[in-house]
Motif scaffolding. Structure first.
Motif, mmCIF file in Angstrom:
data_model
loop_
_atom_site.group_PDB
_atom_site.id
_atom_site.type_symbol
_atom_site.label_atom_id
_atom_site.label_comp_id
_atom_site.label_asym_id
_atom_site.label_seq_id
_atom_site.Cartn_x
_atom_site.Cartn_y
_atom_site.Cartn_z
ATOM 1 N N ALA A 134 0.793 -1.228 0.000
ATOM 2 C CA ALA A 134 0.000 0.000 0.000
ATOM 3 C C ALA A 134 0.829 1.282 0.000
ATOM 4 O O ALA A 134 0.365 2.320 -0.439
ATOM 5 C CB ALA A 134 -0.961 0.009 1.191
ATOM 6 N N GLY A 135 2.011 1.226 0.511
ATOM 7 C CA GLY A 135 2.862 2.410 0.508
ATOM 8 C C GLY A 135 2.791 3.203 1.800
ATOM 9 O O GLY A 135 1.985 2.933 2.686
ATOM 10 N N VAL A 136 3.657 4.203 1.857
ATOM 11 C CA VAL A 136 3.805 5.051 3.038
ATOM 12 C C VAL A 136 3.793 6.504 2.589
ATOM 13 O O VAL A 136 4.518 6.884 1.674
ATOM 14 C CB VAL A 136 5.139 4.749 3.769
ATOM 15 C CG1 VAL A 136 5.352 5.680 4.940
ATOM 16 C CG2 VAL A 136 5.190 3.292 4.213
ATOM 17 N N GLU A 137 2.943 7.295 3.255
ATOM 18 C CA GLU A 137 2.897 8.724 2.963
ATOM 19 C C GLU A 137 3.565 9.475 4.108
ATOM 20 O O GLU A 137 3.223 9.275 5.268
ATOM 21 C CB GLU A 137 1.454 9.193 2.809
ATOM 22 C CG GLU A 137 1.384 10.621 2.328
ATOM 23 C CD GLU A 137 0.660 11.535 3.299
ATOM 24 O OE1 GLU A 137 1.210 11.801 4.387
ATOM 25 O OE2 GLU A 137 -0.435 11.949 2.977
ATOM 26 N N GLU A 138 4.556 10.284 3.754
ATOM 27 C CA GLU A 138 5.264 11.071 4.758
ATOM 28 C C GLU A 138 5.533 12.449 4.181
ATOM 29 O O GLU A 138 6.102 12.568 3.101
ATOM 30 C CB GLU A 138 6.571 10.385 5.151
ATOM 31 C CG GLU A 138 7.332 11.107 6.219
ATOM 32 C CD GLU A 138 8.581 10.360 6.665
ATOM 33 O OE1 GLU A 138 9.167 10.789 7.652
ATOM 34 O OE2 GLU A 138 8.960 9.356 6.034
ATOM 35 N N SER A 139 5.074 13.454 4.887
ATOM 36 C CA SER A 139 5.258 14.852 4.458
ATOM 37 C C SER A 139 4.735 15.074 3.042
ATOM 38 O O SER A 139 5.370 15.757 2.234
ATOM 39 C CB SER A 139 6.739 15.245 4.551
ATOM 40 O OG SER A 139 7.217 15.063 5.855
ATOM 41 N N GLY A 140 3.596 14.452 2.739
ATOM 42 C CA GLY A 140 2.971 14.640 1.430
ATOM 43 C C GLY A 140 3.568 13.812 0.311
ATOM 44 O O GLY A 140 3.101 13.875 -0.822
ATOM 45 N N GLU A 141 4.600 13.037 0.585
ATOM 46 C CA GLU A 141 5.252 12.212 -0.442
ATOM 47 C C GLU A 141 4.895 10.752 -0.225
ATOM 48 O O GLU A 141 4.941 10.251 0.900
ATOM 49 C CB GLU A 141 6.764 12.388 -0.374
ATOM 50 C CG GLU A 141 7.197 13.821 -0.531
ATOM 51 C CD GLU A 141 8.206 14.002 -1.639
ATOM 52 O OE1 GLU A 141 8.666 12.996 -2.199
ATOM 53 O OE2 GLU A 141 8.510 15.154 -1.935
ATOM 54 N N LEU A 142 4.561 10.066 -1.290
ATOM 55 C CA LEU A 142 4.196 8.657 -1.231
ATOM 56 C C LEU A 142 5.366 7.808 -1.715
ATOM 57 O O LEU A 142 5.947 8.076 -2.764
ATOM 58 C CB LEU A 142 2.964 8.399 -2.109
ATOM 59 C CG LEU A 142 2.320 7.037 -2.039
ATOM 60 C CD1 LEU A 142 1.873 6.702 -0.616
ATOM 61 C CD2 LEU A 142 1.130 6.968 -2.983
ATOM 62 N N SER A 143 5.714 6.781 -0.901
ATOM 63 C CA SER A 143 6.790 5.877 -1.291
ATOM 64 C C SER A 143 6.334 4.441 -1.103
ATOM 65 O O SER A 143 5.375 4.169 -0.373
ATOM 66 C CB SER A 143 8.059 6.150 -0.467
ATOM 67 O OG SER A 143 7.822 5.866 0.894
ATOM 68 N N TYR A 144 7.024 3.535 -1.757
ATOM 69 C CA TYR A 144 6.703 2.112 -1.701
ATOM 70 C C TYR A 144 7.970 1.344 -1.336
ATOM 71 O O TYR A 144 8.657 0.816 -2.215
ATOM 72 C CB TYR A 144 6.140 1.637 -3.041
ATOM 73 C CG TYR A 144 4.873 2.362 -3.416
ATOM 74 C CD1 TYR A 144 3.638 1.887 -2.975
ATOM 75 C CD2 TYR A 144 4.905 3.519 -4.180
ATOM 76 C CE1 TYR A 144 2.465 2.548 -3.292
ATOM 77 C CE2 TYR A 144 3.735 4.191 -4.506
ATOM 78 C CZ TYR A 144 2.529 3.700 -4.062
ATOM 79 O OH TYR A 144 1.371 4.362 -4.369
#
Length: 176
Positions: A150-160
């Motif tokens: 599903a990914g990770v959202e941190e400080s408005g940025e989405l990463s996988y």
């Protein structure tokens, strides 16, 4: 707390029957989509920080159901003194048991160890392979796969991230 969808438990509860019915239909139709977790950082001892992933409420609901099933599958493997992340067990039980064992056995010292970055480095493919050894339900395996991807959202940025599980989710807990 709000997940990436911005919905609180109180807001979800305003239309609980409708929301749960919609969730159930999406699960039955295979249309359920796991949402990214929102990463926040909490303080640890020694000035360090621990990443915590905040899941959306619907993910938490479905994860709790899957966790209950996995507890039935794996629960009998745990010893009575194994308290980590188990329903009906707590840190207080651990401390009580530890104190009693030290008292009964006249133990004067304790070694405290922490596996640094354990959750951040879990091999997702290996985790799924281990689960597949006991779980033969395609639906459960798909749900677990969705949460892992599903990914990770941190400080408005989405990463996988390729490795690791987001600590703090119902299905991927962390020490609290």
């Amino acid at each position: 707390m709000r997940g990436v969808d911005g919905v609180t438990a109180a807001e979800y509860a305003e239309h609980l029957d409708t929301n749960i019915h919609s969730l159930l239909l999406r699960l039955q139709r295979g249309q359920y989509v796991a949402q990214p977790v929102k990463r926040i950082w909490v303080d640890k001892e020694g000035g360090k920080k621990r990443p915590i992933g905040i899941s959306v409420l619907e993910d938490k609901i479905v994860q709790k159901a899957v966790a209950k099933i996995l507890d039935v599958v794996y629960g009998y493997n745990f010893y009575g003194f194994s308290h980590g992340f188990r329903e009906g067990h707590s840190q207080h039980m651990v401390l009580h048991e530890l104190r009693e064992q030290c008292r009964k056995q006249n133990i004067n010292w304790i070694i405290d160890a922490d596996v640094c970055g354990y959750f951040d480095n879990i091999d997702k493919k290996l985790l799924v392979a281990i689960i597949k050894q006991r779980v033969n339900d395609g639906g459960l395996l798909r749900l677990i796969g969705k949460w892992l991807k599903a990914g990770v959202e941190e400080s408005g940025e989405l990463s996988y991230p390729e490795t690791g599980t987001p600590q703090g989710a119902v299905i991927f807990p962390c020490a609290q």
